[in-house]
Design an enzyme around this catalytic site. Structure first.
Site, PDB file in Angstrom:
ATOM      1  N   CYS A   1     -13.315 -99.108  88.716  1.00  0.00           N
ATOM      2  CA  CYS A   1     -12.577 -98.165  88.920  1.00  0.00           C
ATOM      3  C   CYS A   1     -12.313 -97.844  90.781  1.00  0.00           C
ATOM      4  O   CYS A   1     -13.064 -97.941  91.808  1.00  0.00           O
ATOM      5  CB  CYS A   1     -11.882 -96.952  88.339  1.00  0.00           C
ATOM      6  SG  CYS A   1     -10.164 -96.078  89.021  1.00  0.00           S
TER       7      CYS A   1
ATOM      8  N   GLU B   1     -11.730-100.712  82.557  1.00  0.00           N
ATOM      9  CA  GLU B   1     -12.135 -99.519  83.272  1.00  0.00           C
ATOM     10  C   GLU B   1     -12.316 -99.115  81.769  1.00  0.00           C
ATOM     11  O   GLU B   1     -10.841 -99.196  80.868  1.00  0.00           O
ATOM     12  CB  GLU B   1     -12.003 -98.510  83.936  1.00  0.00           C
ATOM     13  CG  GLU B   1     -12.762 -97.270  83.551  1.00  0.00           C
ATOM     14  CD  GLU B   1     -12.313 -96.705  84.912  1.00  0.00           C
ATOM     15  OE1 GLU B   1     -13.168 -96.133  85.986  1.00  0.00           O
ATOM     16  OE2 GLU B   1     -11.044 -96.284  85.461  1.00  0.00           O
TER      17      GLU B   1
ATOM     18  N   LYS C   1     -20.402 -95.518  85.122  1.00  0.00           N
ATOM     19  CA  LYS C   1     -20.649 -94.938  86.752  1.00  0.00           C
ATOM     20  C   LYS C   1     -20.695 -93.728  87.412  1.00  0.00           C
ATOM     21  O   LYS C   1     -21.128 -92.997  87.291  1.00  0.00           O
ATOM     22  CB  LYS C   1     -19.111 -93.869  86.242  1.00  0.00           C
ATOM     23  CG  LYS C   1     -17.645 -94.228  87.475  1.00  0.00           C
ATOM     24  CD  LYS C   1     -16.816 -94.286  87.555  1.00  0.00           C
ATOM     25  CE  LYS C   1     -15.177 -93.965  88.320  1.00  0.00           C
ATOM     26  NZ  LYS C   1     -13.673 -93.606  87.917  1.00  0.00           N
TER      27      LYS C   1
END
EC number: 3.5.5.1
Length: 339
Positions: free
Chosen positions: A162, A47, A128
């Site tokens: 994540c 990430e 994200k």
């Protein structure tokens, strides 16, 4: 798909050159070259690898972090750009790779997985959906239009970042697209015992994802280095928080088992595994949460894949340039200035 290939996958465990776009792009390309030379066909990166994760958000207040945010902003990835051109060149190793970057679009930053195919084409991206906690001071939100799964000769490829793996609706949405090989991009595992960002918690979430969606997970994480600590740590307390190492890259089979070579938590390297997509089938026989094991009569998910823009422009601007010559010497009756 009617074909269930066997091939090698790779998950990177490495540190970026923090807040240095050009150097981290070069390092990314070298890692793609290395993984491809070792036979990998699908390669996963951590990430926020380019140009590094904004660790300062966990180390101090906004005044302390502003100077680093400015550096991050100036070293973020724009599409198109020279940075993307360089990444595209790495794709000519005849591999698929997914790298997580801080993307600048307009005036805002987003945390984005970029996907490149064996031709070097940028085939899509995933932003994200919701930045986690203090990350909201850095990155804006994604939407369902950028949550792809790609049908390829190596199976259906997708990814999340994540804590997206902790949200059941995210997991269900990905299951609905019959993903088979998943890139799980993580930063590091917090070293503090019992921390919700700890490696045990992150690995548990990824293993659950692998079992729930019957996929191979390529878990890729960063590591902390002395260079990173020297870059942003201004107090001894901050240095004690940001301990060297704490990577946890691994490859996880659809039954939740770890496969492939193991890396030490403070080791830069690449973990590889040879996978067989036919191993997904027994899980589909038992579960398939987006198919025969679902209960749509009373539990279902609405997955809106349309693009959500905060500002919608209606019509076209009528602005025109009126030249100096037209202003000074032209027919005044023909000179129009649009506001």
């Amino acid at each position: 798909m009617s074909n269930y290939p066997k091939y090698r996958v790779a998950a990177v465990q490495a540190s970026p050159v923090l807040l240095d776009l050009d150097a981290t792009i070069d390092k990314t390309c070298r890692l793609v070259d290395e993984a491809a030379a070792n036979g990998a066909k699908v390669i996963a990166f951590p990430e926020a690898f380019i140009p590094g994760y904004p660790w300062w958000i966990w180390l101090g207040n906004a005044d302390y972090g502003m100077k680093y945010y400015i550096q991050l902003y100036k070293n973020s990835v724009e599409i198109p750009s020279l940075a993307v051109q360089k990444l595209s060149s790495a794709g000519t190793n005849k591999v698929y790779f997914c790298v997580s970057v801080t993307e600048k679009d307009g005036g805002s930053l987003y945390l984005t997985q970029l996907w490149f195919d064996p031709n070097g084409d940028l085939i899509g991206k995933h932003r994200k959906l919701k930045a986690t906690n203090a990350e909201k001071t850095i990155w804006g939100d994604g939407d369902g239009s950028m949550m792809p799964v790609f049908e390829t000769e190596f199976g259906n490829l997708g990814g999340l970042q994540c804590w997206e793996h902790f949200l059941p609706l995210n997991v269900a949405a990905m299951a609905s697209m019959n993903e088979q090989v998943h890139v799980a991009s993580w930063p590091i595992g917090m070293p503090q015992e019992g921390h919700l960002f700890g490696p045990e918690q992150c690995v548990t979430a990824t293993k659950y994802y692998a079992i729930s969606n019957q996929v191979f997970c390529l878990l890729s994480s960063q590591i902390w280095t002395e260079e990173q600590r020297d870059k942003i740590c201004e107090t001894e307390e901050q240095r004690n928080f940001m301990k060297v190492g704490h990577g946890f890259s691994k490859i996880i089979a659809p039954n939740g088992m770890e496969i492939g070579n193991k890396l030490a938590h403070d080791e830069e390297g690449i973990t590889y595994a040879d996978i067989d997509l036919e191993q997904i089938i027994p899980g589909k026989f038992l579960i398939d949460s987006a198919g025969h094991y679902s209960t749509p009569g009373f539990l279902s998910l609405s997955f809106d894949r349309t693009e959500k823009k905060p500002i919608k422009h209606i019509g076209e601007s009528a602005q025109e340039t009126v030249t100096y010559e037209e202003i000074q010497y032209g027919n005044k009756a023909n000179v129009k200035v649009h506001s």
